[in-house]
Design an enzyme around this catalytic site. Sequence first.
Site, PDB file in Angstrom:
ATOM      1  N   ASP A 144      84.587  32.456  50.503  1.00 26.49           N
ATOM      2  CA  ASP A 144      85.021  31.481  51.498  1.00 26.49           C
ATOM      3  C   ASP A 144      84.195  30.212  51.293  1.00 26.49           C
ATOM      4  O   ASP A 144      83.084  30.266  50.772  1.00 26.49           O
ATOM      5  CB  ASP A 144      84.769  32.011  52.910  1.00 26.49           C
ATOM      6  CG  ASP A 144      85.723  33.136  53.285  1.00 26.49           C
ATOM      7  OD1 ASP A 144      86.463  33.599  52.394  1.00 26.49           O
ATOM      8  OD2 ASP A 144      85.720  33.553  54.449  1.00 26.49           O
ATOM      9  N   HIS A 220      82.759  37.309  45.126  1.00 23.58           N
ATOM     10  CA  HIS A 220      83.495  38.283  44.327  1.00 23.58           C
ATOM     11  C   HIS A 220      83.823  37.705  42.958  1.00 23.58           C
ATOM     12  O   HIS A 220      83.640  36.520  42.693  1.00 23.58           O
ATOM     13  CB  HIS A 220      84.787  38.668  45.045  1.00 23.58           C
ATOM     14  CG  HIS A 220      84.585  39.254  46.415  1.00 23.58           C
ATOM     15  ND1 HIS A 220      84.889  40.569  46.713  1.00 23.58           N
ATOM     16  CD2 HIS A 220      84.119  38.711  47.576  1.00 23.58           C
ATOM     17  CE1 HIS A 220      84.611  40.800  47.988  1.00 23.58           C
ATOM     18  NE2 HIS A 220      84.141  39.684  48.533  1.00 23.58           N
ATOM     19  N   SER A 331      75.485  29.009  50.896  1.00 22.94           N
ATOM     20  CA  SER A 331      74.972  28.275  49.745  1.00 22.94           C
ATOM     21  C   SER A 331      76.127  27.701  48.949  1.00 22.94           C
ATOM     22  O   SER A 331      77.083  27.204  49.518  1.00 22.94           O
ATOM     23  CB  SER A 331      74.087  29.187  48.885  1.00 22.94           C
ATOM     24  OG  SER A 331      73.342  28.410  47.977  1.00 22.94           O
TER      25      SER A 331
END
Length: 362
Positions: A144, A220, A331
């Site tokens: 995200d 991911h 981050s």
Amino acid sequence: TDRRKLHTAPVGQVFRLRPLHVLVATGGGYAGYRKYEHYKLEQLEKRGIEVPVKLASEWEVALYKSVPTRLLSRAWGRLNQVELPTWLRKPVYSLYIWTFGVNMKEAAVEDLHHYRNLSEFFRRKLKPQARPVSGVHSVISPSDGKILNFGQVKNCEVEQVKGVTYSLESFLGPRISTEEMQFSRAPPGNSFQQQLVTKEGNELYHCVIYLAPGDYHCFHSPTDWTVSHRRHFPGSLMSVNPGIARWIKELFCHNERVVLTGDWKHGFFSLTAVGATNVGSIRIYFDQDLHTNSPSYSKGSYNDFSFISNNNKEGIPMRKGEHLGEFNLGSTIVLIFEAPKDFKFSLKAGQKIRFGEALGSL
């Protein structure tokens, strides 16, 4: 007279300050001032007013780096691991949810009492159906976040935000030897960028994704690829929010980062997890030897680890959408990869994106 004698220390001793205290106080105050300036710039952008790029000078960067962000991040990490009393969990997490706009309906466990500490809450897992993985496109978003920049790499320079660049070689580090990397078999080119491109007719592309504190903190695999090598750069832990990224040139090259490199069906592929303030901990699930934000490090140093060995000739295979790693707060993820010239991004700078959504396709 009956007056008592007043004994005082010399003025020099009373007001004696250590250089570290001065640096911390000055640097912290200046960092706060810059935060306020960036807040004002964000408000102007929301009103549609274009803000000119104003880069920090060398002394401003040095002053910011004097703030002990690595120490503060380690302290924050320990605080996050303190188990909260059951009665305190809901008020604390509710405040965080309200502040950063967290959508708990997507969480695998919605009950706030389930999370024993802030670290567990930050690293919460999602419901399987919350992030469907696009199967049509070649590359998906690994996390995200917010798209800071994307496009084709030109002249060995990569844009961290519009108008602010950093060196490709400084970011990835020196080219890895042919013996360690399968994709390094291509003949060397005239530049670092050309050496990464292994197939004729291909180009090098990049995409920068900023994870805010309220975002899902796991990342991911963005495609089917094989990870052959890990390079860890210890460094500063400056903020990587869009305001700071617009202010400090080569911000991502200053900060601690973990560069995973390998290859996919079109050639070179890399994913870099960039650390930030309060995000000293970067975890890669299949790499148990990785330890980030150590108390001491040599400036400009890095350490390499090859996943290719006598028992494993190919490296670590990753499937699209497979769990790869996590941050402790928020981050930045930077993708740099090789693809044919007809690769097209389906993005807009500044847009929000979720893990599993398409970044681009052929």
